[in-house]
Design a protein around this motif. Structure first.
Motif, PDB file in Angstrom:
ATOM      1  N   TRP A  45      35.767  32.369  51.899  1.00  0.00           N
ATOM      2  CA  TRP A  45      36.434  33.550  52.443  1.00  0.00           C
ATOM      3  C   TRP A  45      36.774  34.491  51.301  1.00  0.00           C
ATOM      4  O   TRP A  45      37.159  34.050  50.212  1.00  0.00           O
ATOM      5  N   TYR A  46      36.650  35.779  51.548  1.00  0.00           N
ATOM      6  CA  TYR A  46      36.844  36.747  50.475  1.00  0.00           C
ATOM      7  C   TYR A  46      37.519  38.009  51.001  1.00  0.00           C
ATOM      8  O   TYR A  46      37.461  38.332  52.185  1.00  0.00           O
ATOM      9  N   ALA A  47      38.174  38.717  50.098  1.00  0.00           N
ATOM     10  CA  ALA A  47      38.690  40.062  50.359  1.00  0.00           C
ATOM     11  C   ALA A  47      38.344  40.901  49.142  1.00  0.00           C
ATOM     12  O   ALA A  47      38.391  40.405  48.010  1.00  0.00           O
ATOM     13  N   GLY A  48      37.994  42.157  49.370  1.00  0.00           N
ATOM     14  CA  GLY A  48      37.541  42.966  48.244  1.00  0.00           C
ATOM     15  C   GLY A  48      37.718  44.446  48.470  1.00  0.00           C
ATOM     16  O   GLY A  48      38.627  44.894  49.194  1.00  0.00           O
ATOM     17  N   THR A  49      36.843  45.220  47.877  1.00  0.00           N
ATOM     18  CA  THR A  49      36.919  46.671  47.980  1.00  0.00           C
ATOM     19  C   THR A  49      36.437  47.141  49.353  1.00  0.00           C
ATOM     20  O   THR A  49      35.876  46.379  50.140  1.00  0.00           O
ATOM     21  N   HIS A  50      36.677  48.437  49.622  1.00  0.00           N
ATOM     22  CA  HIS A  50      36.242  49.084  50.860  1.00  0.00           C
ATOM     23  C   HIS A  50      36.859  48.428  52.098  1.00  0.00           C
ATOM     24  O   HIS A  50      36.240  48.395  53.163  1.00  0.00           O
ATOM     25  N   GLN A  75      41.575  48.610  48.521  1.00  0.00           N
ATOM     26  CA  GLN A  75      41.012  47.655  47.572  1.00  0.00           C
ATOM     27  C   GLN A  75      41.911  46.424  47.525  1.00  0.00           C
ATOM     28  O   GLN A  75      43.081  46.507  47.145  1.00  0.00           O
ATOM     29  N   PHE A  76      41.340  45.286  47.939  1.00  0.00           N
ATOM     30  CA  PHE A  76      42.087  44.031  47.940  1.00  0.00           C
ATOM     31  C   PHE A  76      41.715  43.196  46.722  1.00  0.00           C
ATOM     32  O   PHE A  76      40.534  42.968  46.456  1.00  0.00           O
ATOM     33  N   ARG A  77      42.730  42.729  46.006  1.00  0.00           N
ATOM     34  CA  ARG A  77      42.503  41.810  44.888  1.00  0.00           C
ATOM     35  C   ARG A  77      43.271  40.506  45.079  1.00  0.00           C
ATOM     36  O   ARG A  77      43.383  39.715  44.157  1.00  0.00           O
ATOM     37  N   THR A  78      43.815  40.314  46.267  1.00  0.00           N
ATOM     38  CA  THR A  78      44.537  39.088  46.589  1.00  0.00           C
ATOM     39  C   THR A  78      44.003  38.518  47.895  1.00  0.00           C
ATOM     40  O   THR A  78      43.542  39.252  48.774  1.00  0.00           O
ATOM     41  N   LEU A  79      44.064  37.201  48.002  1.00  0.00           N
ATOM     42  CA  LEU A  79      43.765  36.519  49.254  1.00  0.00           C
ATOM     43  C   LEU A  79      44.443  35.154  49.202  1.00  0.00           C
ATOM     44  O   LEU A  79      44.242  34.400  48.252  1.00  0.00           O
ATOM     45  N   ALA A  80      45.268  34.874  50.204  1.00  0.00           N
ATOM     46  CA  ALA A  80      45.995  33.612  50.264  1.00  0.00           C
ATOM     47  C   ALA A  80      45.841  33.019  51.653  1.00  0.00           C
ATOM     48  O   ALA A  80      45.509  33.724  52.611  1.00  0.00           O
TER      49      ALA A  80
END
Length: 343
Positions: A45-50, A75-80
Motif C-alpha cells: 500500500w502506498y501514498a504519494g504525489t498527485h 503530496q503525501f509523504r506519510t502512511l500509517a
C-alpha cells in the motif's frame, strides 16, 4: 567478448564479495513519487504525489488499484495503519488527515490542521493501535504532533511546551521516508536534523514527559542530519542519513545505540555508500542484519550496522519495507520494486 567476460567476472565477484544475491521485479510504474509504504493483506500500500493512494499485489502486479483522496493536488509523504484503517497526511498547509477503511477503501477527511508550521513528516502506529504523526516544530520551537489513542478514530492535537524539549533554530524533521519515528514496547523515538541531529524519546505511559539526546551525527545545515531510524528492541537502534545536497558524502551518517537512544556510536564513517533515507532491521535476524536505501544505492549490513556493502545500484528509491526475512519492497520516483535477497 573480452568486455563481456570482464563484466561477468565483476558481477560474480560482486556477489561473492557482498555475500548476497538479489533479484529485482518491478511491481508498479506510474507518474508518482512515493515515500511511504505499508504491507497488508498480501499487498503493498502506498501514498504519494498527485493525491494518489493505492495498492499493488506482492504476488501479481496486475492486481492493483489506485484512487485519488482529493481533487486537490496533494503530496503525501506519510502512511500509517492500525487494525481497521489506513491514515495519511499531506505536507504543506492546510494539512488534511485522511482515514481509509481497509474493508471497502472508503476515504474520509477527518481532521484539518491550519497551524502555521503544519508540515507532517512521519506517521506510524504501534502494535497496540497507538499512533503518532509529527510535524515540523512550532515557530516558538516546540513539538507539533497528532496523537491517536488505542480506540480513537480522530487525532488529538499536541503542542508540547513549558518544560518539554526545545527545538533549536532550523532544527526539524525530514519527510524523506516516513521513518524518523520508531516504536518498541511503550517507547517512542523521533529523530531530527538540520542545525542539530538529536533523538527525542517518550513513553506511552506518560506522553507529556519527553527526553532529548545529542548525537555525533553529521549536522549543522538544513540538509544534514538523521533521516531514518529503526529499533530492534527498547535498547538497540540504528540511525542513518547524511546530506541530501552532497549525497556521496559518507562521514558520520550512520550510528547505533545500545542504551535506548541516550548515547550513539558512529559506524562505518567514510566506509559506506553515502546519503540514506530509510533503514530497517531484517526480520528473524536478531538485530544483526539491516537494509538501507538512499537515492543512489541499496546497502546491507550483516554485523549490527558496523560495516555496510552496496548490494544494488538502483537509483531513485527512498523507502523500504520487509515482507519477510528474504523479501523487501522499495519505492521512490515513479515505481515500486520487489527484491528477493538470497544468501
Amino acid at each position: 567478448m573480452k568486455k563481456m567476460i570482464r563484466l561477468f567476472v565483476i558481477l560474480v565477484g560482486a556477489n561473492f564479495l557482498f555475500g548476497q544475491k538479489v533479484e529485482i521485479q518491478t511491481l508498479l510504474k506510474d507518474n508518482i513519487s512515493i515515500r511511504a509504504l505499508q504491507i497488508y493483506d498480501g499487498k503493498v500500500w502506498y501514498a504519494g504525489t498527485h493525491s494518489k493512494f493505492g495498492f499493488v499485489s506482492i504476488k501479481d502486479s496486475a492486481d492493483k488499484k489506485q484512487i485519488k483522496l482529493s481533487a486537490k493536488n496533494l503530496q503525501f509523504r506519510t502512511l500509517a495503519q492500525n487494525d481497521t484503517d489506513f491514515y495519511t497526511i499531506n505536507i504543506d498547509i492546510p494539512a488534511y488527515v485522511f482515514r481509509i477503511d481497509k474493508k471497502n477503501l472508503k476515504a474520509q477527511m477527518i481532521y484539518e490542521d491550519e497551524f502555521e508550521s503544519a508540515f507532517y513528516d512521519a506517521f506510524i502506529f504501534d502494535d497496540h493501535n497507538r499512533g503518532l504523526a509529527i510535524s515540523d516544530p512550532t515557530p516558538t520551537g516546540f513539538l507539533n504532533a497528532l496523537i491517536f489513542k488505542k480506540t480513537q478514530k480522530h487525532p488529538t492535537k499536541v503542542i508540547l511546551k513549558d518544560d518539554q524539549p526545545f527545538y533549536f533554530e532550523k532544527e526539524a524533521h525530514f519527510a524523506a521516508s516516513n521513518s524518523n519515528i520508531a516504536m518498541r514496547g511503550n517507547t517512542v523515538w523521533i529523530a531530527s536534523g538540520g542545525t542539530h541531529a538529536r533523538i527525542f524519546r517518550f513513553s506511552w505511559n506518560n506522553p507529556k514527559k519527553w527526553s532529548e539526546f545529542k548525537t555525533p551525527f553529521i549536522q549543522g545545515t538544513s540538509s544534514q542530519g538523521i533521516y531514518s531510524i529503526d529499533f530492534f528492541n527498547e535498547k538497540f537502534g540504528v540511525a542513518v542519513g547524511g546530506d541530501y545536497t552532497q549525497q556521496a558524502e559518507n562521514s558520520n551518517n550512520i550510528a547505533t545505540t545500545n542504551d535506548g537512544g541516550e548515547t550513539w556510536q558512529i559506524q562505518a564513517s567514510e566506509k559506506n555508500g553515502g546519503y540514506k533515507t530509510c533503514v530497517k532491521f531484517r526480520p528473524k535476524s536478531n538485530g544483526k542484519d539491516l537494509i538501507a536505501v538512499g537515492d543512489q544505492q541499496i546497502e546491507f549490513s550483516e554485523d549490527y550496522g558496523k560495516t555496510w556493502k552496496i548490494i544494488s545500484d538502483e537509483k531513485g528509491l527512498y523507502v523500504c519495507e520487509w515482507i519477510d526475512e528474504n523479501t523487501l519492497v522499495f519505492a521512490g520516483k515513479n515505481r515500486i520494486i520487489k527484491m528477493n535477497l538470497k544468501l
